[in-house]
Design an enzyme around this catalytic site. Structure first.
Site, PDB file in Angstrom:
ATOM      1  N   SER A 147     -11.470   6.800  -3.988  1.00 28.70           N
ATOM      2  CA  SER A 147     -10.999   8.283  -3.140  1.00 28.70           C
ATOM      3  C   SER A 147     -11.408   8.763  -3.263  1.00 28.70           C
ATOM      4  CB  SER A 147      -9.192   7.882  -3.450  1.00 28.70           C
ATOM      5  OG  SER A 147      -8.691   9.387  -2.617  1.00 28.70           O
TER       6      SER A 147
ATOM      7  N   HIS B  28       9.237 -15.427   3.411  1.00 28.65           N
ATOM      8  CA  HIS B  28      10.319 -14.488   3.739  1.00 28.65           C
ATOM      9  C   HIS B  28       9.404 -13.313   2.746  1.00 28.65           C
ATOM     10  CE1 HIS B  28      12.830 -16.739   6.372  1.00 28.65           C
ATOM     11  NE2 HIS B  28      13.268 -16.975   5.277  1.00 28.65           N
TER      12      HIS B  28
END
Ligand code: ARG
Length: 464
Positions: free
Chosen positions: A282, A161
């Site tokens: 970026s 999970h």
């Protein structure tokens, strides 16, 4: 006013020239020229067989062989002129052959049709490309084994999970990926078995009245045997669907690896470093180092699964035998091949340079109460029922959460406050090292077991 298009296929049957747009619309040469080498290979075998049954003379066979060799060279040198009027790769090569050698070129198509020809070409093409995919797959598997070997005892949190569950070794985690890829390789092997059956000889759909020797052609082309039913041979593309399904699973696996690498490379996890050569920055945020390779691979998995859907839908409504629909099988198939080869290659190049940040991995396992199950198992060994042990450990974890300490950092007297059964040696099970070392059965995460698994895998991979 209509004119007969002398260039047109089976032109004698037609009083009208093909509509100019329909000609472009129905042509496949722009993409199926990719199978040119396989088409030539098939023609050479077919010609040899036609000669063996007396349909081609020795000199016609030599002419065909010489002509096809020249065409192969022209294509290799990028000098071959592909023509839309000739519709597809098969007609283009045949037309050029006839230009080059005359009448013998026109005899090559005796006893075959483009329907069995194309089915044969795709099988030959896929057989070759599966080899290329398997080479890249193996490179990636070797890279994983190397990394797993370096990290057989590097401890990290194992997750369920996406919550810290139990400590595992990084080597063990990498070997899980290795196992997935091994099944992928097996699936390709299996797909190759059904792929390697020869449709040639089925002709248009019903076979041919010439006394062809299909066993000979099959042998020349390295097929296991000729196919059993002519209608089925020219019609079904289940082998392509099967291949694309196997490719989809490879991509699904790569996508899952990608997802983990992306998470691990984030500042929040900080488990790994992906080298600069596999990342980009970026254009606006100077601090960014983006894990482009895994992100792109994750993205590309969608298109392969999409191709699988296309091929399934392509097949579903088709009556026997060949239908033009089948021309649509090629682009999805070619793109699947390219995508899988490129993604595997990028991964195989990148993985040897991925650096594990052992310390963060270790600290993260420690913060997540990853040894809680070990404490419960310890209490069970002391005679408690598992459910009671579970309850007691839950209380200990609560104290750890409240006081911001791992279970191994609680004092003996604090632990004994939860159960008087607990004694000093509890700390050996509460450590991460103790926890992983205890799981030494086959398939477990203990460093010694992982090393054995790696050895066995190396051996198998070297054999295969
Ligand atoms: N270009 C065709 C294909 O890709 C070749 C077979 C054409 N056969 C035919 N009967 N039109 O399927």
């Amino acid at each position: 006013m209509t004119s007969v298009n002398t260039e047109k296929l089976s032109s004698a049957r037609f009083a009208q020239a093909t509509d100019a747009f329909v000609e472009i619309f129905t042509a496949s040469v722009d993409f199926d020229q990719r199978m040119a080498m396989q088409d030539i290979q098939g023609s050479l075998a077919h010609a040899q067989m036609l000669h063996s049954i007396g349909i081609l003379t020795a000199s016609e066979l030599v002419d065909i062989q010489t002509g096809l060799a020249q065409i192969q060279a022209e294509i290799g040198a990028g000098k071959f002129v592909w023509s839309i009027q000739q519709e597809d790769v098969h007609m283009n090569i045949e037309a050029r052959l006839t230009d080059l050698i005359g009448i013998a070129g026109k005899k090559l198509h005796t006893g075959r049709s483009r329907n069995d020809q194309v089915a044969t070409d795709i099988r030959l093409y896929l057989r070759d490309e599966i080899g290329v995919i398997q080479t890249q797959l193996k490179r990636l598997q070797f890279a994983l084994l190397d990394l797993a070997e370096q990290h057989a005892d590097t401890i990290m949190p194992g997750f369920t999970h996406l919550q810290v569950a139990q400590p595992v070794t990084f080597g063990h985690h990498l070997m899980a990926w290795f196992e997935m890829l091994s099944r992928d390789a097996e699936r390709l092997d299996d797909c190759k078995k059904r792929l390697n059956i020869m449709p040639l000889g089925a002709a248009a759909l019903a076979g041919t009245s010439y006394p062809i020797d299909r066993f000979m052609t099959a042998q020349l082309l390295g097929f296991l045997r000729p196919s059993n039913n002519s209608l089925d041979s020219v019609s079904d593309r289940d082998f392509a669907i099967e291949f694309t399904a196997a490719a989809s699973l490879i991509m699904l696996h790569l996508s899952r690896f990608s997802e983990e690498l992306i998470l691990w490379a984030s500042a929040q996890f900080n488990f790994i470093d992906i080298p600069d050569a596999f990342c980009t920055g970026s254009s606006i945020m100077p601090q960014k180092k983006n894990p482009d390779v895994p992100e792109l691979v994750r993205g590309k998995s969608g298109r392969v699964v999409g191709h699988l859907m296309s091929l399934l839908m392509l097949m579903k409504g088709q009556p026997l035998a060949y239908n033009k629909d089948n021309q649509e099988d090629k682009e999805p198939l070619f793109d699947t091949v390219d995508t899988v080869v490129n993604c595997l290659r990028a991964f195989a190049d990148m993985m040897p340079h991925v650096e594990a940040k052992k310390d963060t991995m270790y600290q993260s396992a420690k913060r997540g109460f990853a040894t809680a199950t070990d404490l419960a198992d310890y209490l069970v060994r002391k005679g408690l029922a598992f459910r009671d042990a579970h309850e007691i450990v839950g209380q200990a974890v609560r104290l750890g959460v409240e006081t911001n300490r791992d279970l191994s950092e609680l004092s003996l007297s604090e632990l004994q406050g939860f159960s008087t059964q607990i004694t000093e040696e509890v700390f050996s099970v509460l450590t991460l090292e103790g926890s992983v070392a205890a799981r030494k059965h086959i398939g477990g995460t203990a460093p010694e077991t992982v090393r054995k698994a790696i050895k066995a895998a190396q051996h198998l991979l070297q054999l295969g």
